[in-house]
Design a protein around this motif. Structure first.
Motif, mmCIF file in Angstrom:
data_model
loop_
_atom_site.group_PDB
_atom_site.id
_atom_site.type_symbol
_atom_site.label_atom_id
_atom_site.label_comp_id
_atom_site.label_asym_id
_atom_site.label_seq_id
_atom_site.Cartn_x
_atom_site.Cartn_y
_atom_site.Cartn_z
ATOM 1 N N GLN A 105 0.821 -1.212 0.000
ATOM 2 C CA GLN A 105 0.000 0.000 0.000
ATOM 3 C C GLN A 105 0.856 1.263 0.000
ATOM 4 O O GLN A 105 0.424 2.314 -0.459
ATOM 5 C CB GLN A 105 -0.931 0.014 1.211
ATOM 6 N N GLN A 106 2.072 1.173 0.504
ATOM 7 C CA GLN A 106 2.949 2.340 0.592
ATOM 8 C C GLN A 106 3.785 2.542 -0.678
ATOM 9 O O GLN A 106 4.417 3.578 -0.839
ATOM 10 C CB GLN A 106 3.862 2.224 1.800
ATOM 11 N N LEU A 107 3.792 1.563 -1.577
ATOM 12 C CA LEU A 107 4.597 1.681 -2.797
ATOM 13 C C LEU A 107 4.263 2.907 -3.646
ATOM 14 O O LEU A 107 5.180 3.504 -4.211
ATOM 15 C CB LEU A 107 4.441 0.412 -3.641
ATOM 16 N N PRO A 108 2.987 3.308 -3.775
ATOM 17 C CA PRO A 108 2.721 4.506 -4.580
ATOM 18 C C PRO A 108 3.421 5.762 -4.082
ATOM 19 O O PRO A 108 3.667 6.682 -4.854
ATOM 20 C CB PRO A 108 1.197 4.675 -4.499
ATOM 21 N N PHE A 109 3.766 5.818 -2.811
ATOM 22 C CA PHE A 109 4.446 6.982 -2.274
ATOM 23 C C PHE A 109 5.910 7.043 -2.721
ATOM 24 O O PHE A 109 6.581 8.070 -2.528
ATOM 25 C CB PHE A 109 4.388 6.997 -0.747
ATOM 26 N N LEU A 110 6.385 5.983 -3.340
ATOM 27 C CA LEU A 110 7.768 5.958 -3.835
ATOM 28 C C LEU A 110 7.928 6.864 -5.044
ATOM 29 O O LEU A 110 8.986 7.425 -5.279
ATOM 30 C CB LEU A 110 8.166 4.517 -4.175
ATOM 31 N N PHE A 111 6.874 7.016 -5.818
ATOM 32 C CA PHE A 111 6.942 7.779 -7.056
ATOM 33 C C PHE A 111 6.264 9.111 -6.941
ATOM 34 O O PHE A 111 5.296 9.405 -6.522
ATOM 35 C CB PHE A 111 6.338 6.976 -8.214
#
Length: 78
Positions: free
Chosen positions: A72-78
């Motif tokens: 769920q936190q992966l989108p905050f990487l980009f």
């Protein structure tokens, strides 16, 4: 995270933990414990099996929930 998100996360955590407890109990039933049990210690063996189920299920559900959180936190990487 807002307040309703915490409630949803708590519900998901409880359900995942319960599911993994059931799956772990089912899997541990395949082990033939009679070889390792002293005569007359059936209750102690059952308690050990329950505790082992809780420990394994806790470890697996924590891994699963951590992995879900990371996904769920992966989108905050980009």
């Amino acid at each position: 995270m807002s307040l309703p998100d915490f409630g949803q996360q708590a519900l998901i955590s409880m359900l995942v933990s319960l599911i993994f407890i059931i799956v772990t109990w089912w899997a541990l039933q395949s082990i033939n414990l009679e070889k390792f049990i002293k005569a007359g210690n059936v209750i102690q063996a059952r308690v050990l099996l329950i505790l082992l189920t809780i420990v394994i299920a806790s470890i697996v559900s924590n891994f699963f929930l951590d992995y879900l959180l990371w996904a769920q936190q992966l989108p905050f990487l980009f």
